[in-house]
Every structure is written in C-alpha cells, then in structure tokens.
Design a protein around this motif. Structure first.
Motif, PDB file in Angstrom:
ATOM      1  N   ILE A  93      13.481 -16.533  39.792  1.00 26.44           N
ATOM      2  CA  ILE A  93      13.300 -15.380  40.677  1.00 26.44           C
ATOM      3  C   ILE A  93      13.882 -15.687  42.052  1.00 26.44           C
ATOM      4  O   ILE A  93      14.551 -14.839  42.663  1.00 26.44           O
ATOM      5  N   ILE A  94      13.652 -16.901  42.549  1.00 23.03           N
ATOM      6  CA  ILE A  94      14.206 -17.311  43.842  1.00 23.03           C
ATOM      7  C   ILE A  94      15.729 -17.234  43.797  1.00 23.03           C
ATOM      8  O   ILE A  94      16.366 -16.744  44.726  1.00 23.03           O
ATOM      9  N   GLU A  95      16.304 -17.704  42.708  1.00 16.63           N
ATOM     10  CA  GLU A  95      17.768 -17.653  42.575  1.00 16.63           C
ATOM     11  C   GLU A  95      18.264 -16.215  42.577  1.00 16.63           C
ATOM     12  O   GLU A  95      19.277 -15.895  43.213  1.00 16.63           O
ATOM     13  N   ILE A  96      17.556 -15.322  41.897  1.00 16.35           N
ATOM     14  CA  ILE A  96      17.935 -13.906  41.876  1.00 16.35           C
ATOM     15  C   ILE A  96      17.879 -13.328  43.293  1.00 16.35           C
ATOM     16  O   ILE A  96      18.779 -12.587  43.716  1.00 16.35           O
ATOM     17  N   LEU A  97      16.821 -13.681  44.041  1.00 16.88           N
ATOM     18  CA  LEU A  97      16.703 -13.215  45.424  1.00 16.88           C
ATOM     19  C   LEU A  97      17.855 -13.725  46.291  1.00 16.88           C
ATOM     20  O   LEU A  97      18.432 -12.977  47.085  1.00 16.88           O
ATOM     21  N   ILE A  98      18.186 -14.987  46.129  1.00 17.98           N
ATOM     22  CA  ILE A  98      19.292 -15.565  46.901  1.00 17.98           C
ATOM     23  C   ILE A  98      20.604 -14.873  46.539  1.00 17.98           C
ATOM     24  O   ILE A  98      21.393 -14.517  47.418  1.00 17.98           O
ATOM     25  N   ASP A  99      20.822 -14.653  45.233  1.00 20.51           N
ATOM     26  CA  ASP A  99      22.034 -13.952  44.800  1.00 20.51           C
ATOM     27  C   ASP A  99      22.104 -12.556  45.410  1.00 20.51           C
ATOM     28  O   ASP A  99      23.173 -12.105  45.836  1.00 20.51           O
ATOM     29  N   ALA A 100      20.959 -11.853  45.469  1.00 20.49           N
ATOM     30  CA  ALA A 100      20.925 -10.509  46.044  1.00 20.49           C
ATOM     31  C   ALA A 100      21.249 -10.548  47.538  1.00 20.49           C
ATOM     32  O   ALA A 100      21.981  -9.683  48.046  1.00 20.49           O
ATOM     33  N   LEU A 101      20.725 -11.550  48.243  1.00 23.85           N
ATOM     34  CA  LEU A 101      21.027 -11.687  49.674  1.00 23.85           C
ATOM     35  C   LEU A 101      22.505 -11.959  49.905  1.00 23.85           C
ATOM     36  O   LEU A 101      23.121 -11.389  50.805  1.00 23.85           O
ATOM     37  N   ILE A 102      23.077 -12.806  49.078  1.00 27.38           N
ATOM     38  CA  ILE A 102      24.504 -13.113  49.203  1.00 27.38           C
ATOM     39  C   ILE A 102      25.337 -11.869  48.909  1.00 27.38           C
ATOM     40  O   ILE A 102      26.273 -11.549  49.642  1.00 27.38           O
ATOM     41  N   GLU A 103      24.977 -11.167  47.848  1.00 23.18           N
ATOM     42  CA  GLU A 103      25.693  -9.945  47.483  1.00 23.18           C
ATOM     43  C   GLU A 103      25.616  -8.919  48.612  1.00 23.18           C
ATOM     44  O   GLU A 103      26.616  -8.282  48.955  1.00 23.18           O
ATOM     45  N   ARG A 104      24.437  -8.784  49.206  1.00 21.15           N
ATOM     46  CA  ARG A 104      24.256  -7.856  50.322  1.00 21.15           C
ATOM     47  C   ARG A 104      25.147  -8.229  51.494  1.00 21.15           C
ATOM     48  O   ARG A 104      25.789  -7.380  52.115  1.00 21.15           O
ATOM     49  N   ARG A 105      25.206  -9.526  51.792  1.00 25.07           N
ATOM     50  CA  ARG A 105      26.039  -9.995  52.910  1.00 25.07           C
ATOM     51  C   ARG A 105      27.510  -9.762  52.610  1.00 25.07           C
ATOM     52  O   ARG A 105      28.268  -9.325  53.477  1.00 25.07           O
ATOM     53  N   LEU A 106      27.927 -10.023  51.373  1.00 26.76           N
ATOM     54  CA  LEU A 106      29.334  -9.850  51.018  1.00 26.76           C
ATOM     55  C   LEU A 106      29.765  -8.385  51.027  1.00 26.76           C
ATOM     56  O   LEU A 106      30.917  -8.076  51.293  1.00 26.76           O
ATOM     57  N   ASN A 107      28.823  -7.495  50.736  1.00 29.69           N
ATOM     58  CA  ASN A 107      29.153  -6.073  50.679  1.00 29.69           C
ATOM     59  C   ASN A 107      28.911  -5.347  51.996  1.00 29.69           C
ATOM     60  O   ASN A 107      29.133  -4.145  52.074  1.00 29.69           O
ATOM     61  N   ARG A 108      28.460  -6.066  53.006  1.00 29.76           N
ATOM     62  CA  ARG A 108      28.216  -5.464  54.315  1.00 29.76           C
ATOM     63  C   ARG A 108      29.564  -5.107  54.942  1.00 29.76           C
ATOM     64  O   ARG A 108      30.487  -5.911  54.964  1.00 29.76           O
ATOM     65  N   PRO A 109      29.674  -3.878  55.446  1.00 29.33           N
ATOM     66  CA  PRO A 109      30.943  -3.475  56.069  1.00 29.33           C
ATOM     67  C   PRO A 109      31.249  -4.337  57.304  1.00 29.33           C
ATOM     68  O   PRO A 109      30.355  -4.683  58.049  1.00 29.33           O
ATOM     69  N   THR A 110      32.505  -4.677  57.463  1.00 27.42           N
ATOM     70  CA  THR A 110      32.915  -5.448  58.640  1.00 27.42           C
ATOM     71  C   THR A 110      33.234  -4.499  59.769  1.00 27.42           C
ATOM     72  O   THR A 110      33.659  -3.369  59.546  1.00 27.42           O
ATOM     73  N   LYS A 111      33.013  -4.964  60.972  1.00 34.25           N
ATOM     74  CA  LYS A 111      33.253  -4.108  62.153  1.00 34.25           C
ATOM     75  C   LYS A 111      34.640  -4.335  62.702  1.00 34.25           C
ATOM     76  O   LYS A 111      35.266  -5.283  62.606  1.00 34.25           O
TER      77      LYS A 111
END
Length: 111
Positions: A93-111
């Motif tokens: 579950i921790i790994e899934i959470l970390i993967d989700a955080l990474i995915e969120r960061r990677l998909n965050r629009p750049t300014k």
C-alpha cells in the motif's frame, strides 16, 4: 547472510505489484521465463549480475532483493525503519501511495 528463498519472494512480490508476469520480467532482463520462476522459487541461485538486472527492472536496489533492506543513502533511515515495521501488505500500500505521488508530480503542469 542471504536467504535466497526470501529473496525469491521479494522478487515475486515486487513483480506482481508492478503487474508484471514472469514472462514480462524475463523479456525486460533478457532471461527466460523458466529461469525467473526458478529464482522466485529458490531452485536456482542467481549471480550478482542477474540480481542487479532483476532489481533495476523492478525499480529497486540489489540490497533490497538480497537482504530485504534499503540502502540508507536512497531514503532516510527513519523512513526505512518505519517501513520495515509494516506488514508486506502495508508495504505494498505504501508503494502504491508513493507511485501515486510520483505520478501526480509528473503530471503536474509546468509553469
């Protein structure tokens, strides 16, 4: 001392958590599906080179596969100590959470 049975279980758990089949992992590493199965089931002892290839394919460090520990330089020891107290299911579950955080960061629009 390396417990190859536990190492095989760690490989199998990581492989499954990444939705990889033995065949997928074999294709990534260049080994056969049957060899991956033998490593996971502790009927074949892999070389250090093989352990490195498998660990990199699974996105982990060889020390985790070999010893079940994470190299402190990779993450803080405080976090590693806490994770080591969790059950294997909680660690997934921790790994899934970390993967989700990474995915969120990677998909965050750049300014």
């Amino acid at each position: 001392m390396v417990d190859y049975k536990e190492m095989g279980l760690r490989i199998k758990r990581l492989r499954r958590s990444k939705d990889l089949t033995q065949e997928n992992l074999a294709a990534i590493t260049g080994y056969s599906k049957s060899f991956i199965g033998c490593v996971e089931n502790n009927t074949s002892t892999p070389s250090i080179e093989t352990i490195c290839k498998i660990s990199f394919a699974l996105g982990t460090m060889p020390d985790y596969l070999l010893l079940g520990t994470v190299q402190p330089a990779m993450i803080s020891q405080r976090i590693a100590d806490k994770i080591s107290l969790c059950t294997p299911e909680d660690q997934e579950i921790i790994e899934i959470l970390i993967d989700a955080l990474i995915e969120r960061r990677l998909n965050r629009p750049t300014k």
